[in-house]
Design a protein around this motif. Structure first.
Motif, short mmCIF file in Angstrom:
data_model
loop_
_atom_site.label_atom_id
_atom_site.label_comp_id
_atom_site.label_asym_id
_atom_site.label_seq_id
_atom_site.Cartn_x
_atom_site.Cartn_y
_atom_site.Cartn_z
N GLY A 167 14.22 18.97 -9.84
CA GLY A 167 15.08 18.39 -8.82
C GLY A 167 14.34 17.65 -7.73
N ASP A 168 13.02 17.85 -7.64
CA ASP A 168 12.23 17.12 -6.64
C ASP A 168 12.10 15.66 -7.04
N GLU A 169 12.16 14.79 -6.05
CA GLU A 169 11.94 13.36 -6.30
C GLU A 169 10.59 12.96 -5.74
N VAL A 170 9.83 12.21 -6.52
CA VAL A 170 8.54 11.71 -6.08
C VAL A 170 8.62 10.19 -5.97
N ASP A 171 8.35 9.70 -4.78
CA ASP A 171 8.37 8.26 -4.54
C ASP A 171 7.00 7.70 -4.91
N ASP A 172 6.92 7.01 -6.05
CA ASP A 172 5.63 6.49 -6.48
C ASP A 172 5.10 5.38 -5.57
N GLY A 173 5.96 4.85 -4.72
CA GLY A 173 5.51 3.85 -3.75
C GLY A 173 5.24 4.46 -2.38
N TRP A 174 4.96 5.76 -2.37
CA TRP A 174 4.82 6.54 -1.14
C TRP A 174 3.81 5.95 -0.16
N ALA A 175 2.78 5.29 -0.67
CA ALA A 175 1.68 4.85 0.20
C ALA A 175 1.90 3.48 0.82
N GLY A 176 2.98 2.81 0.45
CA GLY A 176 3.18 1.43 0.88
C GLY A 176 3.14 1.22 2.38
N ASP A 177 3.91 2.02 3.11
CA ASP A 177 3.98 1.84 4.56
C ASP A 177 2.64 2.14 5.24
N VAL A 178 1.97 3.18 4.76
CA VAL A 178 0.68 3.54 5.36
C VAL A 178 -0.35 2.47 5.05
N ARG A 179 -0.35 1.98 3.80
CA ARG A 179 -1.30 0.93 3.43
C ARG A 179 -1.07 -0.31 4.30
N ALA A 180 0.19 -0.65 4.52
CA ALA A 180 0.51 -1.82 5.35
C ALA A 180 0.00 -1.64 6.77
N ALA A 181 0.12 -0.42 7.29
CA ALA A 181 -0.35 -0.15 8.65
C ALA A 181 -1.86 -0.29 8.74
N VAL A 182 -2.56 0.23 7.74
CA VAL A 182 -4.02 0.12 7.74
C VAL A 182 -4.45 -1.33 7.60
N GLU A 183 -3.78 -2.06 6.71
CA GLU A 183 -4.12 -3.47 6.52
C GLU A 183 -3.83 -4.29 7.77
N ALA A 184 -2.71 -3.96 8.45
CA ALA A 184 -2.37 -4.69 9.67
C ALA A 184 -3.42 -4.48 10.75
N ALA A 185 -3.97 -3.28 10.78
CA ALA A 185 -5.03 -2.99 11.75
C ALA A 185 -6.35 -3.61 11.34
N GLY A 186 -6.45 -3.98 10.07
CA GLY A 186 -7.68 -4.58 9.57
C GLY A 186 -8.85 -3.62 9.65
N SER A 187 -8.54 -2.32 9.60
CA SER A 187 -9.59 -1.30 9.75
C SER A 187 -10.39 -1.52 11.02
N SER A 188 -9.79 -2.19 11.99
CA SER A 188 -10.54 -2.62 13.17
C SER A 188 -11.01 -1.46 14.04
N MET A 189 -10.35 -0.34 13.94
CA MET A 189 -10.71 0.76 14.83
C MET A 189 -12.14 1.24 14.60
N LEU A 190 -12.67 1.02 13.40
CA LEU A 190 -14.02 1.48 13.12
C LEU A 190 -14.98 0.33 12.78
N LEU A 191 -14.48 -0.88 12.80
CA LEU A 191 -15.31 -2.00 12.35
C LEU A 191 -15.77 -2.91 13.47
N THR A 192 -15.16 -2.81 14.62
CA THR A 192 -15.52 -3.72 15.70
C THR A 192 -16.91 -3.46 16.22
N GLU A 193 -17.55 -4.50 16.66
CA GLU A 193 -18.88 -4.34 17.27
C GLU A 193 -18.73 -3.69 18.62
N PRO A 194 -19.73 -2.92 19.07
CA PRO A 194 -19.66 -2.31 20.40
C PRO A 194 -19.49 -3.38 21.47
#
Length: 249
Positions: A216-243
């Motif tokens: 009866g459990d449903e598994v959303d195989d597209g579960w990571a879409g929103d999180v992936r979009a958020a990471v891509e939108a940030a461009g991983s900038s939180m850890l990649l920017t120069e000091p």
């Protein structure tokens, strides 16, 4: 040897296996007395094992009602892997920019050890080097709290007895997913490192969700879409920017 500790360990392992395997169904209630009868042991090791299971989130102890089985749910896995994506994808990208020679060599050695343990079927050793791999990648950001949190999130699922190793997929397949992450880091390619880590975590999360799903459990195989979009939108900038230069905010 402390026989009580040995009995507790045995009861803990047995109950965890029955919970993860579905023999003790999520939502069902049990008394310490009845469990001790079923397992043919005294109540003390059962009580101590139940406390350890409660620490892992596998059961809830309800006053005057005994123990309620919580198990590992699809939501548990999804929440953990959403957090891991948010942390480990930018961490892998950061590692590609920040890793020194020593870390690159340790990653290469780790990948080689992972392949060896997979080929030999040494699951315990494989689990150890898998844990080390994710910790090594996280360590490049030089943020001990990040490294600690990555390890804690990984262990929060595996400590409950839930793993894809030799179940949803062979060890060699997991090892093959680590390799492109390490290669991208050694090559200094942040985008490729982030993509490879995201692919690895998304596949692992999806497999684990299907593995723990009950009828009866449903598994959303597209579960990571929103999180992936958020990471891509940030461009991983939180850890990649120069000091920032001194004096800049």
């Amino acid at each position: 040897m402390d026989t009580r500790t040995t009995a507790t360990d045995r009861v803990f392992a047995l109950l965890r296996e029955r919970i993860v395997g579905g023999e003790l169904a999520a939502g069902s209630q049990h008394s310490i007395y009845r469990l001790s009868e079923q397992l043919d042991v005294s109540r003390t090791p059962v009580r101590e094992a139940v406390l350890r299971l409660a620490d892992l989130g596998l059961v809830e102890i309800e006053r005057n009602r005994g123990v309620r089985i919580r198990g590992v749910t699809v939501a548990d896995v999804r929440e953990v892997f959403e957090l891991r994506l948010l942390l480990e994808v930018p961490a892998a990208a950061a590692a590609a920019r920040l890793a020194d020679r020593d870390l690159r060599e340790r990653l290469a050695a780790n990948v080689a050890a992972t392949r060896d343990h997979a080929a030999a079927g040494r699951e315990t050793d494989f689990s150890r080097v898998d844990r080390d791999f994710h910790a090594l990648v996280a360590s490049a950001a030089r943020n001990p709290r990040l490294e600690s949190e990555v390890t804690r999130l990984r262990d929060s699922i595996q400590a409950r007895g839930v793993s894809t190793f030799g179940r949803s997929r062979p060890l060699a397949e997991v090892a093959a997913e680590h390799e492109p992450v390490a290669i991208a880091i050694v090559d200094g390619d942040p985008e490729a490192a982030g993509r490879a880590m995201a692919a690895h975590l998304e596949r692992t999360g999806k497999l684990l969700m299907h593995q723990v799903a009950r009828a009866g459990d449903e598994v959303d195989d597209g579960w990571a879409g929103d999180v992936r979009a958020a990471v891509e939108a940030a461009g991983s900038s939180m850890l990649l920017t120069e000091p920032a230069d001194e004096g800049q905010s």
